[in-house]
Design an enzyme around this catalytic site. Structure first.
Site, PDB file in Angstrom:
ATOM      1  N   ARG A 120     -35.049  -8.206 -36.133  1.00 24.00           N
ATOM      2  CA  ARG A 120     -33.705  -8.061 -36.722  1.00 24.00           C
ATOM      3  C   ARG A 120     -33.046  -9.425 -36.808  1.00 24.00           C
ATOM      4  NH1 ARG A 120     -35.111  -3.622 -38.785  1.00 24.00           N
ATOM      5  NH2 ARG A 120     -34.903  -1.701 -37.597  1.00 24.00           N
TER       6      ARG A 120
ATOM      7  N   ALA B 176      -6.770 -15.266 -45.877  1.00 17.58           N
ATOM      8  CA  ALA B 176      -7.602 -14.780 -44.765  1.00 17.58           C
ATOM      9  C   ALA B 176      -8.119 -15.958 -43.978  1.00 17.58           C
ATOM     10  CB  ALA B 176      -8.769 -13.961 -45.299  1.00 17.58           C
TER      11      ALA B 176
ATOM     12  N   GLU C 238      -1.996 -20.950 -45.596  1.00 13.72           N
ATOM     13  CA  GLU C 238      -2.543 -20.850 -46.948  1.00 13.72           C
ATOM     14  C   GLU C 238      -1.486 -20.617 -48.020  1.00 13.72           C
ATOM     15  OE1 GLU C 238      -7.125 -19.559 -45.921  1.00 13.72           O
ATOM     16  OE2 GLU C 238      -5.913 -18.145 -47.069  1.00 13.72           O
TER      17      GLU C 238
ATOM     18  N   GLU D 174      -8.652 -29.107 -43.065  1.00 12.22           N
ATOM     19  CA  GLU D 174      -8.804 -30.341 -43.846  1.00 12.22           C
ATOM     20  C   GLU D 174      -9.681 -30.164 -45.084  1.00 12.22           C
ATOM     21  OE1 GLU D 174     -10.564 -33.683 -42.072  1.00 12.22           O
ATOM     22  OE2 GLU D 174      -8.659 -34.609 -41.537  1.00 12.22           O
TER      23      GLU D 174
ATOM     24  N   GLU E 182     -19.749  -9.566 -38.635  1.00 12.47           N
ATOM     25  CA  GLU E 182     -18.383  -9.924 -39.051  1.00 12.47           C
ATOM     26  C   GLU E 182     -17.522  -8.683 -39.268  1.00 12.47           C
ATOM     27  OE1 GLU E 182     -15.972 -12.542 -42.411  1.00 12.47           O
ATOM     28  OE2 GLU E 182     -17.671 -11.338 -43.053  1.00 12.47           O
TER      29      GLU E 182
END
Lengths: 181, 181
Positions: free
Chosen positions: B37, B76, B96, B140, B119
């Site tokens: 896996r 996000a 953002e 950055e 995730e």
């Protein structure tokens, strides 16, 4: 749309596996600085929302090693190189559920995680399912249990986080927005 | 829910990067056979659907190296270890977009790609935005352009595949299902 483009100055292949192909690119940023980008190359995937004649949704339950638990998901599988997504959709539907169809409608497509992976997911729906007498065998290392649920039942599985992945949560919300009862 | 469990017999760490941590596990399947896996370990991510006072949705456009193109996405960012997702949400919103909020509502969470990655994506919404005088600096190496769109405009971006990722497509469908005009 080529603004913000990040030009590759070097590619280092880290790993070529069965599913995951990892590379690290050195890139030149718009301000002239450099950065590293970790990229998972993936062949893409296709999912189907299967709706039975009695208005239930077919889910497959399987163990997801990255999560160390099983989830209920709509049937899905990886694209073979050069394969039409509709062909993948019908093969995976048959392998995982024992149903086939010759009426698929396209729902949407999206990148699952564009920050680090190029995996694209195509989603189709079919409410014209037929039972296959001798369905295609699935992958040897896949162990699957089938669940047929009403939309209301499926929403409870979402709340309980037993349905908990992007394509399947999207599918439930899509059926809700369609007004499915 | 431990049926179908795949027991790890060996873990090989392939790569520890800035975003992607790749390992390959040898596992024992329910039928006694073995399999490999490939697992991408990821810290998880948080997104916000920002709605302005004049009923527009704020999107950030950025270049996505794995796709070699830019997408418009809801803001996000990655979770820091041990961080509350709401804290991540507010930080990423400010970095953002230059907005902040003290009213976030939870929308949903899902695993983006449970076949190979752990995730998880948490999605929040806020229609109580305030402009920050001196917003936090972003990463950055992130170059971002802000777009404020009506839902109808955003749907056209979905059709054109300029909006084309799981969290953002989910957000558009969510606002549609809510009846946003």
């Amino acid at each position: 749309m080529r603004n913000f483009e990040e030009k590759t100055t070097n590619t280092q292949v880290i790993y070529n596996g069965k599913v995951v192909h990892l590379q690290v690119d050195d890139v030149l940023l718009p301000d002239g600085k450099t950065a590293k980008r970790e990229i998972v190359n993936h062949p893409g995937a296709v999912a189907v929302i299967p709706i039975t004649a009695d208005n239930k949704i077919i889910f497959v339950e399987q163990y997801r090693k990255p999560l160390e638990k099983s989830l209920l998901e709509i049937p899905a599988g990886k694209l073979e190189p050069g394969e039409d997504p509709e062909v993948t959709a019908i093969r995976e539907l048959e392998e995982e559920t024992g149903y086939t169809t010759n009426e698929l409608s396209f729902v949407t497509s999206f990148y699952t995680s564009p920050g680090f992976a190029n995996e694209i997911m195509y989603i189709y729906i079919s409410d014209q399912l037929e039972v296959v007498d001798q369905p295609l065998a699935g992958d040897e290392d896949e162990f699957i249990k089938i669940h047929a649920l009403t939309l209301e039942e499926a929403k409870k599985y979402v709340e309980a986080e037993r349905i908990h992945d992007a394509k399947t949560n999207y599918a439930i919300l899509y059926l809700h927005a369609l007004g499915m009862k």
